[in-house]
Design a protein around this motif. Structure first.
Motif, short mmCIF file in Angstrom:
data_model
loop_
_atom_site.label_atom_id
_atom_site.label_comp_id
_atom_site.label_asym_id
_atom_site.label_seq_id
_atom_site.Cartn_x
_atom_site.Cartn_y
_atom_site.Cartn_z
N LEU A 361 0.82 -1.22 0.00
CA LEU A 361 0.00 0.00 0.00
C LEU A 361 0.85 1.27 0.00
O LEU A 361 0.36 2.34 0.35
N ASP A 362 2.11 1.13 -0.41
CA ASP A 362 3.01 2.28 -0.34
C ASP A 362 2.52 3.46 -1.17
O ASP A 362 2.74 4.62 -0.81
N ARG A 363 1.86 3.19 -2.28
CA ARG A 363 1.40 4.27 -3.17
C ARG A 363 -0.09 4.58 -2.97
O ARG A 363 -0.67 5.32 -3.75
N HIS A 364 -0.67 4.00 -1.96
CA HIS A 364 -2.10 4.19 -1.72
C HIS A 364 -2.27 5.28 -0.67
O HIS A 364 -1.95 5.09 0.50
N VAL A 366 -4.75 6.35 0.87
CA VAL A 366 -5.67 6.05 1.97
C VAL A 366 -4.91 5.49 3.17
O VAL A 366 -5.29 5.73 4.31
N ARG A 367 -3.82 4.78 2.92
CA ARG A 367 -3.01 4.29 4.04
C ARG A 367 -2.48 5.47 4.85
O ARG A 367 -2.48 5.44 6.09
N ASP A 368 -2.03 6.51 4.18
CA ASP A 368 -1.54 7.70 4.89
C ASP A 368 -2.67 8.40 5.63
O ASP A 368 -2.47 8.93 6.73
N VAL A 369 -3.87 8.41 5.05
CA VAL A 369 -5.02 9.02 5.72
C VAL A 369 -5.30 8.30 7.03
O VAL A 369 -5.46 8.92 8.09
N VAL A 370 -5.36 6.97 6.97
CA VAL A 370 -5.64 6.17 8.17
C VAL A 370 -4.53 6.34 9.19
O VAL A 370 -4.78 6.55 10.39
N ARG A 371 -3.30 6.27 8.73
CA ARG A 371 -2.15 6.35 9.65
C ARG A 371 -2.09 7.73 10.32
O ARG A 371 -1.82 7.84 11.53
#
Length: 420
Positions: A361-364, A366-371
Motif C-alpha cells: 500500500l506504499d502508493r495508496h 488512503v493508508r496515509d489518511v488512516v495512519r
C-alpha cells in the motif's frame, strides 16, 4: 432529464444487445441504435412517444442497419449476414406493430447478459471493461466517460475502439459463460460495476468529491444485472451495498462542497428510502445463506445506517463482519479498513501496529489518511501533520486535499483539525 433522455438511458443497452445478436457486430449495432434514437428525437416530440419505445427503437435500428449494410458493397459478407438475419430472426419484429414488446421473452434478457459479460470479459484491460460497459450498456457518450475519468476524449475513444477491436479480433464469444465458468466471470462483472460506483462515490480527480451521475449509472446497471440473475446473492448484495452508501451522499459534503466525515454527518440528511431498500435486499441475501464479500460490506453499512448517532455505532459487530470479509478476501486494502474498526474497538495503538505491518500500500494515499488519524489520536502531532500532508499530495480530488491539508494545518496550530 427529459422523457426521451430517460428512455435512452434505460433502453440503449438492451437495444444494442439485441442488435448485436442479430448482426454479430457491436459497431453495426451501436451505430444503428444511435441512428434510431436520433430519429426518435426528431419524430417523437411531434408524433408522440410510441406505446413500446423499446420495440420502436429496435425495429427502426434493425431496418437502418440492414439499409446501411446493403449500401456498403465493400462488405458483402456482412451484407449477406444482415439479409439472412432479417429473414431468419427479424421478420416477425419488423412485421409486428410498434406496440409489441420485444423484451417479453427470456431471450431478450439473455441478450443483456451476453452484452454484460462481453463488455467485462477478462481478456480486456480493467479500464477498457469500465469504459465499454458505460458506453454500450449505459449509453454514455465518449465525451461523458472521458470527463468522468479525467482523460482526453481522443484517448477514451481510442480505448473503447481498441476494446471493440479486441472483442472482434480475438473472437471473444457473445454469450453467457458456462455454469462452470460463471462464478469467476460474474465476480469480474460485479467488480467493474463497483469500480464505476466507487469513481462516483470518491472521484479520482477534479473539483468535486462525488460524481452522482456515475453512482446513479452503477446502481441502474447493477439493478438490471440483479433482475437478470435473481438467484445470485452477490449481485443483490452489491446493489444493497451501493444503495446504503449512496444514501449518505447528501451529508458527505458541506454547503460549500467540503468533505464531512462519517462521524460528523447530519444523519437526518441520509436518504431513508435508499436505506430501507438496501436493508430489505440484505435481509433477502441473508435468507439465501451464501455470504460473499459484497454482502458482508453491505451488512457493515447497514450497521452504520441503524445507528442514530456515531457514538451508537456497533463497532464490535462491524469488526466481526470485517473478520469474515478478511477471511474471504485477505487483501491489504481490506486489512487497512479493518484496522480503522480495530481502532474503535481496541484503540488506536493496536490499529497503528496493524497498519505499519501492511505491505503493498506504499502508493495508496488512503493508508496515509488512516495512519495520520491514528497518530493524531495517539497525540503524535508532528508525525500526524506530516502524514496528513503526504496524504493530501496523493489525494485525487480537491475537497479531499483541502480537508487533509486543513487537518495538518490545524495540528500544527495546536487544534485538532476539521471533523474533530
Amino acid at each position: 432529464m427529459s422523457q426521451i433522455e430517460r428512455i435512452f438511458r434505460e433502453e440503449y443497452g438492451r437495444a444494442v444487445a439485441v442488435l448485436t445478436r442479430h448482426f454479430g457486430d457491436i459497431d453495426v449495432a451501436e451505430e444503428a441504435v444511435q441512428d434510431a434514437f436520433a430519429t426518435a428525437v426528431l419524430r417523437w416530440p411531434e408524433q408522440g412517444i410510441p406505446p413500446s419505445p423499446a420495440g420502436w427503437i429496435i425495429t427502426t435500428a434493425r431496418n437502418r442497419a440492414i439499409d446501411r449494410l446493403r449500401r456498403e458493397s465493400s462488405r458483402p459478407g456482412l451484407e449477406a449476414a444482415a439479409v439472412e438475419a432479417a429473414a431468419l430472426e427479424g421478420d416477425q419484429v419488423a412485421a409486428a406493430p410498434v406496440s409489441a414488446d420485444p423484451f417479453a421473452v427470456d431471450e431478450e434478457g439473455d441478450d443483456m447478459l451476453r452484452l454484460i459479460f462481453t463488455c467485462c470479459h477478462p481478456a480486456l484491460a480493467p479500464a477498457a471493461r469500465v469504459a465499454l460497459t458505460l458506453r454500450l450498456l449505459g449509453g454514455l457518450t465518449t465525451a461523458e466517460i472521458a470527463r468522468a475519468f479525467l482523460v482526453p476524449e481522443p484517448t477514451m475513444a481510442q480505448r473503447i475502439s481498441r476494446a471493440k477491436g479486441k472483442i472482434r479480433d480475438a473472437g471473444i464469444p457473445y454469450r453467457v459463460p458456462r455454469d462452470a465458468d460463471l462464478p469467476a466471470r460474474l465476480d469480474g462483472v460485479l467488480s467493474v460495476l463497483y469500480l464505476v460506483f466507487n469513481e462516483g462515490y470518491a472521484a479520482s480527480g477534479g473539483e468535486s468529491l462525488t460524481r452522482p451521475d456515475l453512482t446513479a449509472e452503477a446502481i441502474r446497471l447493477t439493478r438490471t444485472l440483479m433482475l437478470l440473475m435473481p438467484d445470485e446473492p452477490e449481485a443483490r448484495g452489491l446493489l444493497a451495498l451501493m444503495l446504503l452508501i449512496e444514501a449518505r451522499r447528501p451529508a458527505r459534503t458541506s454547503s460549500v462542497g467540503d468533505l464531512v466525515l462519517l462521524a460528523d454527518q447530519n444523519r437526518l440528511l441520509w436518504d431513508r428510502a435508499l436505506i430501507t431498500e438496501g436493508q430489505a435486499l440484505l435481509r433477502d441475501c441473508l435468507r439465501r445463506q451464501r455470504p460473499g464479500p459484497y454482502q458482508l460490506q453491505a451488512a457493515m453499512n447497514a450497521v452504520h445506517a441503524d445507528a442514530g448517532t456515531a457514538a451508537a455505532t456497533d463497532w464490535r459487530q462491524i469488526l466481526y463482519l470485517y473478520d469474515h470479509l478478511f477471511a474471504l478476501t485477505p487483501t491489504p486494502i481490506v486489512a487497512l479498513h479493518r484496522a480503522v474498526v480495530v481502532a474503535e474497538v481496541h484503540g488506536p495503538a493496536l490499529a497503528l501496529e496493524i497498519v505499519d505491518t501492511l505491505d503493498g500500500l506504499d502508493r495508496h494515499h488512503v493508508r496515509d489518511v488512516v495512519r495520520a488519524d491514528l497518530l493524531r489520536r495517539l497525540g503524535r502531532v508532528t508525525e500526524a501533520a506530516e502524514t496528513y500532508e503526504r496524504a493530501a499530495a496523493g489525494a485525487g480530488n480537491e475537497p479531499e486535499r483541502r480537508f487533509l491539508r486543513a487537518r495538518a494545518h490545524a495540528l500544527r496550530a495546536g487544534d485538532d483539525g476539521p471533523g474533530g
